[in-house]
Design a protein around this motif. Structure first.
Motif, PDB file in Angstrom:
ATOM      1  N   THR A 198     -36.273 -71.644  27.714  1.00 32.30           N
ATOM      2  CA  THR A 198     -36.270 -72.033  29.213  1.00 32.30           C
ATOM      3  C   THR A 198     -34.921 -72.256  29.650  1.00 32.30           C
ATOM      4  OG1 THR A 198     -37.134 -74.212  28.906  1.00 32.30           O
ATOM      5  CG2 THR A 198     -38.685 -72.482  29.255  1.00 32.30           C
ATOM      6  N   GLU A 233     -34.154 -74.833  31.448  1.00 27.26           N
ATOM      7  CA  GLU A 233     -33.845 -76.289  31.142  1.00 27.26           C
ATOM      8  C   GLU A 233     -33.517 -76.677  29.788  1.00 27.26           C
ATOM      9  OE1 GLU A 233     -38.390 -75.589  31.693  1.00 27.26           O
ATOM     10  OE2 GLU A 233     -36.399 -75.179  32.935  1.00 27.26           O
ATOM     11  N   PHE A 290     -29.932 -79.172  37.402  1.00 24.15           N
ATOM     12  CA  PHE A 290     -31.198 -78.549  37.274  1.00 24.15           C
ATOM     13  C   PHE A 290     -31.616 -78.544  38.806  1.00 24.15           C
ATOM     14  CE2 PHE A 290     -35.878 -78.768  36.531  1.00 24.15           C
ATOM     15  CZ  PHE A 290     -36.007 -77.463  36.187  1.00 24.15           C
ATOM     16  N   GLY A 291     -31.402 -79.642  39.424  1.00 26.98           N
ATOM     17  CA  GLY A 291     -31.663 -79.844  40.822  1.00 26.98           C
ATOM     18  C   GLY A 291     -31.046 -78.968  41.646  1.00 26.98           C
ATOM     19  N   SER A 346     -30.314 -75.855  40.609  1.00 19.53           N
ATOM     20  CA  SER A 346     -30.707 -74.636  40.261  1.00 19.53           C
ATOM     21  C   SER A 346     -32.298 -74.282  40.992  1.00 19.53           C
ATOM     22  CB  SER A 346     -31.085 -74.535  38.586  1.00 19.53           C
ATOM     23  OG  SER A 346     -31.980 -75.115  38.194  1.00 19.53           O
ATOM     24  N   ARG A 347     -32.982 -75.539  41.309  1.00 19.64           N
ATOM     25  CA  ARG A 347     -33.959 -75.340  41.838  1.00 19.64           C
ATOM     26  C   ARG A 347     -34.207 -75.520  43.335  1.00 19.64           C
ATOM     27  NH1 ARG A 347     -34.999 -73.077  37.920  1.00 19.64           N
ATOM     28  NH2 ARG A 347     -36.467 -73.683  36.158  1.00 19.64           N
ATOM     29  N   ASN A 402     -41.451 -85.268  38.751  1.00 19.72           N
ATOM     30  CA  ASN A 402     -41.783 -83.930  38.114  1.00 19.72           C
ATOM     31  C   ASN A 402     -41.439 -84.189  36.792  1.00 19.72           C
ATOM     32  OD1 ASN A 402     -40.454 -81.526  37.178  1.00 19.72           O
ATOM     33  ND2 ASN A 402     -40.694 -80.660  39.194  1.00 19.72           N
ATOM     34  N   THR A 424     -40.337 -82.162  34.457  1.00 24.53           N
ATOM     35  CA  THR A 424     -39.132 -81.432  33.677  1.00 24.53           C
ATOM     36  C   THR A 424     -38.124 -82.348  34.081  1.00 24.53           C
ATOM     37  OG1 THR A 424     -40.280 -79.128  34.198  1.00 24.53           O
ATOM     38  CG2 THR A 424     -37.742 -79.473  33.695  1.00 24.53           C
TER      39      THR A 424
END
Length: 97
Positions: free
Chosen positions: A13, A15, A56-57, A59-60, A75, A77
């Protein structure tokens, strides 16, 4: 029921790749002088953790430090990437700046 955060990030994945790259391939030693807090106050968050949750934030679609901080609390993840550390939004904004 206790949660093993290390098992929440599945190999293959995004992440997992992000965590692997930040932990194994990036030299974050330049952050050490800026984010060491050995003399007073609370311990500084590890730069690797901050970098993981911010990237990651982003990317989301989470560009607000408040939303990233909230995601670290809610969350799974984000909890896994941060090692269940919930940095305050001001710490996240300061790191980005």
């Amino acid at each position: 029921m206790p949660i093993d955060f290390a098992q929440q990030i599945i190999p293959g994945t995004f992440e997992y790749a992000l965590s692997h790259i930040v932990d194994k391939h990036l030299d974050l030693s330049t952050f050490d002088k800026w984010y060491s807090n050995d003399k007073n106050g609370a311990a500084a968050y590890p730069p690797s953790v901050m970098l993981k949750i911010i990237l990651f934030g982003y990317s989301r679609g989470l560009v607000s430090s408040r939303r990233i901080a909230n995601a670290c609390e809610t969350n799974i993840t984000f909890m896994s990437l941060s090692g269940d550390v919930q940095p305050h939004y001001t710490s996240i904004a300061s790191f980005v700046a």
